[in-house]
Design a protein around this motif. Structure first.
Motif, PDB file in Angstrom:
ATOM      1  N   GLY A  78      -4.037  -6.308  12.863  1.00 56.87           N
ATOM      2  CA  GLY A  78      -5.333  -6.830  12.441  1.00 56.87           C
ATOM      3  C   GLY A  78      -6.411  -5.759  12.462  1.00 56.87           C
ATOM      4  N   VAL A  79      -6.405  -4.923  13.509  1.00 58.73           N
ATOM      5  CA  VAL A  79      -7.399  -3.854  13.603  1.00 58.73           C
ATOM      6  C   VAL A  79      -7.218  -2.848  12.461  1.00 58.73           C
ATOM      7  CG1 VAL A  79      -8.179  -1.906  15.000  1.00 58.73           C
ATOM      8  CG2 VAL A  79      -7.694  -4.096  16.092  1.00 58.73           C
ATOM      9  N   ILE A  80      -5.960  -2.482  12.188  1.00 58.73           N
ATOM     10  CA  ILE A  80      -5.694  -1.527  11.103  1.00 58.73           C
ATOM     11  C   ILE A  80      -6.125  -2.110   9.761  1.00 58.73           C
ATOM     12  CG2 ILE A  80      -3.881  -0.293   9.864  1.00 58.73           C
ATOM     13  CD1 ILE A  80      -2.368  -0.066  12.476  1.00 58.73           C
ATOM     14  N   THR A  81      -5.871  -3.406   9.560  1.00 58.42           N
ATOM     15  CA  THR A  81      -6.272  -4.052   8.313  1.00 58.42           C
ATOM     16  C   THR A  81      -7.794  -4.053   8.156  1.00 58.42           C
ATOM     17  OG1 THR A  81      -4.321  -5.484   8.400  1.00 58.42           O
ATOM     18  CG2 THR A  81      -6.119  -6.173   6.970  1.00 58.42           C
ATOM     19  N   PHE A  82      -8.488  -4.377   9.240  1.00 63.68           N
ATOM     20  CA  PHE A  82      -9.952  -4.386   9.201  1.00 63.68           C
ATOM     21  C   PHE A  82     -10.497  -2.995   8.880  1.00 63.68           C
ATOM     22  CE2 PHE A  82     -13.965  -3.598  11.446  1.00 63.68           C
ATOM     23  CZ  PHE A  82     -14.763  -4.550  10.846  1.00 63.68           C
ATOM     24  N   VAL A  83      -9.954  -1.968   9.535  1.00 68.83           N
ATOM     25  CA  VAL A  83     -10.412  -0.602   9.292  1.00 68.83           C
ATOM     26  C   VAL A  83     -10.123  -0.189   7.844  1.00 68.83           C
ATOM     27  CG1 VAL A  83     -10.066   1.815   9.916  1.00 68.83           C
ATOM     28  CG2 VAL A  83     -10.200   0.076  11.701  1.00 68.83           C
ATOM     29  N   SER A  84      -8.954  -0.595   7.342  1.00 64.84           N
ATOM     30  CA  SER A  84      -8.586  -0.219   5.971  1.00 64.84           C
ATOM     31  C   SER A  84      -9.522  -0.855   4.949  1.00 64.84           C
ATOM     32  CB  SER A  84      -7.142  -0.645   5.691  1.00 64.84           C
ATOM     33  OG  SER A  84      -6.239  -0.009   6.575  1.00 64.84           O
ATOM     34  N   VAL A  85      -9.830  -2.136   5.143  1.00 65.93           N
ATOM     35  CA  VAL A  85     -10.737  -2.819   4.214  1.00 65.93           C
ATOM     36  C   VAL A  85     -12.125  -2.204   4.281  1.00 65.93           C
ATOM     37  CG1 VAL A  85     -11.871  -5.024   3.709  1.00 65.93           C
ATOM     38  CG2 VAL A  85      -9.433  -4.988   4.284  1.00 65.93           C
ATOM     39  N   PHE A  86     -12.614  -1.974   5.491  1.00 68.60           N
ATOM     40  CA  PHE A  86     -13.947  -1.359   5.636  1.00 68.60           C
ATOM     41  C   PHE A  86     -13.966   0.041   5.025  1.00 68.60           C
ATOM     42  CE2 PHE A  86     -16.907   1.358   7.979  1.00 68.60           C
ATOM     43  CZ  PHE A  86     -18.095   0.665   7.783  1.00 68.60           C
ATOM     44  N   GLN A  87     -12.889   0.793   5.230  1.00 70.26           N
ATOM     45  CA  GLN A  87     -12.804   2.146   4.686  1.00 70.26           C
ATOM     46  C   GLN A  87     -12.873   2.139   3.166  1.00 70.26           C
ATOM     47  OE1 GLN A  87      -9.097   4.027   5.672  1.00 70.26           O
ATOM     48  NE2 GLN A  87      -9.846   6.071   5.270  1.00 70.26           N
ATOM     49  N   TYR A  88     -12.135   1.224   2.539  1.00 62.77           N
ATOM     50  CA  TYR A  88     -12.131   1.159   1.079  1.00 62.77           C
ATOM     51  C   TYR A  88     -13.494   0.718   0.551  1.00 62.77           C
ATOM     52  CZ  TYR A  88     -10.675   0.097  -3.679  1.00 62.77           C
ATOM     53  OH  TYR A  88     -10.579   0.068  -5.042  1.00 62.77           O
ATOM     54  N   LEU A  89     -14.086  -0.303   1.176  1.00 64.91           N
ATOM     55  CA  LEU A  89     -15.390  -0.788   0.719  1.00 64.91           C
ATOM     56  C   LEU A  89     -16.465   0.272   0.901  1.00 64.91           C
ATOM     57  CD1 LEU A  89     -15.362  -4.458   2.064  1.00 64.91           C
ATOM     58  CD2 LEU A  89     -15.019  -3.688  -0.283  1.00 64.91           C
ATOM     59  N   HIS A  90     -16.385   1.016   1.993  1.00 69.13           N
ATOM     60  CA  HIS A  90     -17.371   2.072   2.225  1.00 69.13           C
ATOM     61  C   HIS A  90     -17.283   3.150   1.139  1.00 69.13           C
ATOM     62  CE1 HIS A  90     -20.016   4.782   4.369  1.00 69.13           C
ATOM     63  NE2 HIS A  90     -19.088   5.730   4.360  1.00 69.13           N
TER      64      HIS A  90
ATOM     65  N   VAL B 268      -6.565   4.755   2.170  1.00 66.97           N
ATOM     66  CA  VAL B 268      -6.899   3.844   3.260  1.00 66.97           C
ATOM     67  C   VAL B 268      -5.893   4.008   4.393  1.00 66.97           C
ATOM     68  CG1 VAL B 268      -7.972   2.207   1.686  1.00 66.97           C
ATOM     69  CG2 VAL B 268      -5.571   1.926   2.307  1.00 66.97           C
ATOM     70  N   LEU B 269      -6.273   3.537   5.574  1.00 72.19           N
ATOM     71  CA  LEU B 269      -5.491   3.787   6.786  1.00 72.19           C
ATOM     72  C   LEU B 269      -4.093   3.191   6.714  1.00 72.19           C
ATOM     73  CD1 LEU B 269      -5.383   4.940   9.631  1.00 72.19           C
ATOM     74  CD2 LEU B 269      -6.413   2.818  10.466  1.00 72.19           C
ATOM     75  N   TRP B 270      -3.973   1.949   6.214  1.00 69.90           N
ATOM     76  CA  TRP B 270      -2.666   1.297   6.161  1.00 69.90           C
ATOM     77  C   TRP B 270      -1.686   2.132   5.346  1.00 69.90           C
ATOM     78  CZ3 TRP B 270       0.470  -1.248   8.738  1.00 69.90           C
ATOM     79  CH2 TRP B 270       0.170  -2.429   9.417  1.00 69.90           C
ATOM     80  N   VAL B 271      -2.105   2.568   4.170  1.00 65.51           N
ATOM     81  CA  VAL B 271      -1.216   3.341   3.302  1.00 65.51           C
ATOM     82  C   VAL B 271      -0.914   4.696   3.929  1.00 65.51           C
ATOM     83  CG1 VAL B 271      -0.935   4.299   0.991  1.00 65.51           C
ATOM     84  CG2 VAL B 271      -2.139   2.134   1.294  1.00 65.51           C
ATOM     85  N   GLN B 272      -1.906   5.288   4.584  1.00 73.80           N
ATOM     86  CA  GLN B 272      -1.685   6.567   5.243  1.00 73.80           C
ATOM     87  C   GLN B 272      -0.639   6.447   6.350  1.00 73.80           C
ATOM     88  OE1 GLN B 272      -3.285   9.757   4.706  1.00 73.80           O
ATOM     89  NE2 GLN B 272      -3.689   8.743   2.764  1.00 73.80           N
ATOM     90  N   ILE B 273      -0.678   5.349   7.085  1.00 75.89           N
ATOM     91  CA  ILE B 273       0.319   5.138   8.141  1.00 75.89           C
ATOM     92  C   ILE B 273       1.708   4.939   7.537  1.00 75.89           C
ATOM     93  CG2 ILE B 273       1.058   3.543   9.952  1.00 75.89           C
ATOM     94  CD1 ILE B 273      -1.884   3.078  10.583  1.00 75.89           C
ATOM     95  N   LEU B 274       1.796   4.141   6.469  1.00 77.14           N
ATOM     96  CA  LEU B 274       3.091   3.887   5.834  1.00 77.14           C
ATOM     97  C   LEU B 274       3.675   5.162   5.224  1.00 77.14           C
ATOM     98  CD1 LEU B 274       2.370   0.449   4.099  1.00 77.14           C
ATOM     99  CD2 LEU B 274       3.638   0.864   6.208  1.00 77.14           C
ATOM    100  N   LEU B 275       2.795   6.028   4.720  1.00 76.61           N
ATOM    101  CA  LEU B 275       3.249   7.265   4.088  1.00 76.61           C
ATOM    102  C   LEU B 275       3.326   8.434   5.063  1.00 76.61           C
ATOM    103  CD1 LEU B 275       1.279   7.182   0.707  1.00 76.61           C
ATOM    104  CD2 LEU B 275       3.656   6.546   1.115  1.00 76.61           C
ATOM    105  N   SER B 276       3.039   8.194   6.348  1.00 83.34           N
ATOM    106  CA  SER B 276       3.031   9.287   7.320  1.00 83.34           C
ATOM    107  C   SER B 276       4.371  10.027   7.408  1.00 83.34           C
ATOM    108  CB  SER B 276       2.615   8.757   8.700  1.00 83.34           C
ATOM    109  OG  SER B 276       3.473   7.722   9.126  1.00 83.34           O
ATOM    110  N   PRO B 277       5.539   9.352   7.342  1.00 82.53           N
ATOM    111  CA  PRO B 277       6.797  10.131   7.343  1.00 82.53           C
ATOM    112  C   PRO B 277       6.875  11.110   6.173  1.00 82.53           C
ATOM    113  CG  PRO B 277       7.248   7.820   7.793  1.00 82.53           C
ATOM    114  CD  PRO B 277       5.819   7.905   7.380  1.00 82.53           C
ATOM    115  N   PHE B 278       6.431  10.675   5.005  1.00 86.21           N
ATOM    116  CA  PHE B 278       6.443  11.564   3.841  1.00 86.21           C
ATOM    117  C   PHE B 278       5.502  12.740   4.048  1.00 86.21           C
ATOM    118  CE2 PHE B 278       4.198  12.651  -0.127  1.00 86.21           C
ATOM    119  CZ  PHE B 278       5.240  13.256  -0.811  1.00 86.21           C
ATOM    120  N   TYR B 279       4.308  12.470   4.597  1.00 83.18           N
ATOM    121  CA  TYR B 279       3.354  13.553   4.827  1.00 83.18           C
ATOM    122  C   TYR B 279       3.873  14.551   5.869  1.00 83.18           C
ATOM    123  CZ  TYR B 279      -0.087  10.849   2.205  1.00 83.18           C
ATOM    124  OH  TYR B 279      -0.753  10.174   1.213  1.00 83.18           O
ATOM    125  N   ILE B 280       4.536  14.043   6.898  1.00 79.27           N
ATOM    126  CA  ILE B 280       5.089  14.936   7.927  1.00 79.27           C
ATOM    127  C   ILE B 280       6.170  15.834   7.317  1.00 79.27           C
ATOM    128  CG2 ILE B 280       6.407  15.005  10.073  1.00 79.27           C
ATOM    129  CD1 ILE B 280       4.966  12.422  10.886  1.00 79.27           C
TER     130      ILE B 280
END
Length: 330
Positions: free
Chosen positions: A128-140, A215-227
């Motif tokens: 829930g926290v990650i979702t909230f941060v992701s939505v706020f990040q995109y809207l900002h 956004v944070l959610w996608v960054q977390i999901l793609l973190s293995p690829f980025y690493i």
């Protein structure tokens, strides 16, 4: 009454001497009753036997069926015992209390920690926290991008270019053909110009167009690829420039220049292509070149200050006036 250490110690030993030795503590679990005895089962009973015993006693003492005095209290006691023993962790703590009655305060701690602990899964809270941060990040990012487009739309330079592009594409032809209120026509023109600016102007940096991939959610999901991508880049960098000794490619020169200037990617993009090319050509990742560049920047700043009217007034003041008390103290 004055509280002394002797009083505290005496009180502690008096309480400790009155603790129960049968493992049953009032106010915890089933109180002074044994939960297993309440359900008439052994400590080795499995969940199937536990459920069977509970259903049997619940039918017998249910207030709708049994009108005898005390039946309702007995039913609540049975339900409480079942709620404790059906939960594996609560049953484990209860068995530990029966086997270790001397750990009186530890039993209180375990019992009330479980009672007041949040029932929500921690994973749900984190999601829930990650979702909230992701939505706020995109809207900002969206709000900043909208403000940038609005600012460009208000600038005569970009507005006139947008009007020229809109007219060349024939986007303005159909607006004034029909008779409509001026406010409606103006709103439609503004929408067309805004769309033209969004298509033609490349807004970079912190005001760039928002992307879901940032956004944070996608960054977390793609973190293995980025690493994986980072380690691959690191290995290739060492292979090309440390082992084989090749010259830096254009993209890598830009990266080294940005690192030498201590700029973030957003700050580097806001510099502009011309300035980026100028900095790269100076080869600032080499220590000597960077030192010469900084020295030249400082010299230019000194000349600029010397030519400014504010600095000249300050020098004239220091030349013809005595320094004040504060300046003398310094």
């Amino acid at each position: 009454m004055r509280l002394t250490w002797k009083t505290v110690i005496c009180t502690f030993f008096c309480v400790a001497s009155s603790l129960p030795d049968d493992g049953l503590i009032g106010g915890l679990y089933c109180g002074h009753e044994n939960c297993y005895d309440v359900l008439d089962i052994s400590r080795d009973a499995d969940k199937a036997e536990l459920g069977k015993a509970y259903r049997k006693l619940a039918r017998k003492y249910h207030p709708d069926r049994n009108k005898d005095p005390g039946a309702e209290e007995k039913f609540l006691q049975i339900a409480n015992a079942y709620e404790i023993l059906k939960d594996d962790e609560a049953r484990r703590d209860y068995d530990y209390m029966l086997d270790n009655p001397e750990e009186y305060y530890a039993h209180y701690y375990r019992y009330y920690r479980r009672r007041v602990a949040p029932k929500v899964d921690v994973r749900v809270v984190i999601a829930g926290v990650i979702t909230f941060v992701s939505v706020f990040q995109y809207l900002h990012r969206f709000w900043r991008y909208r403000d940038a487009v609005r600012y460009l739309l208000e600038q005569p330079k970009y507005r006139s270019k947008a009007i020229e592009v809109a007219k060349s594409k024939g986007l303005m032809d159909s607006i004034r053909r029909r008779k409509r209120p001026k406010e409606e026509i103006k709103a439609e023109e503004e929408a067309i110009l805004r769309e033209v600016i969004e298509e033609t102007v490349d807004i970079k940096g912190g005001y760039s167009k928002p992307r879901l991939v940032d956004v944070l959610w996608v960054q977390i999901l793609l973190s293995p690829f980025y690493i994986f991508k980072y380690f691959y880049w690191l290995v290739m960098w060492q292979w090309k420039y440390r082992i084989k000794g090749l010259d830096y490619e254009d993209e890598d020169q830009s990266y080294l220049t940005r690192k030498a200037l201590k700029l973030t990617q957003t700050q580097w993009e806001s510099v502009g292509n011309e300035k980026q090319i100028e900095f790269v050509q100076k080869r600032l990742w080499i220590g000597e070149n960077y030192a010469a560049f900084i020295k030249k920047q400082e010299e230019e700043a000194r000349v600029k200050n010397a030519e400014s009217s504010k600095f000249r007034r300050y020098r004239r003041f220091m030349k013809y006036h005595e320094p004040g008390p504060l300046m003398e103290a310094e």
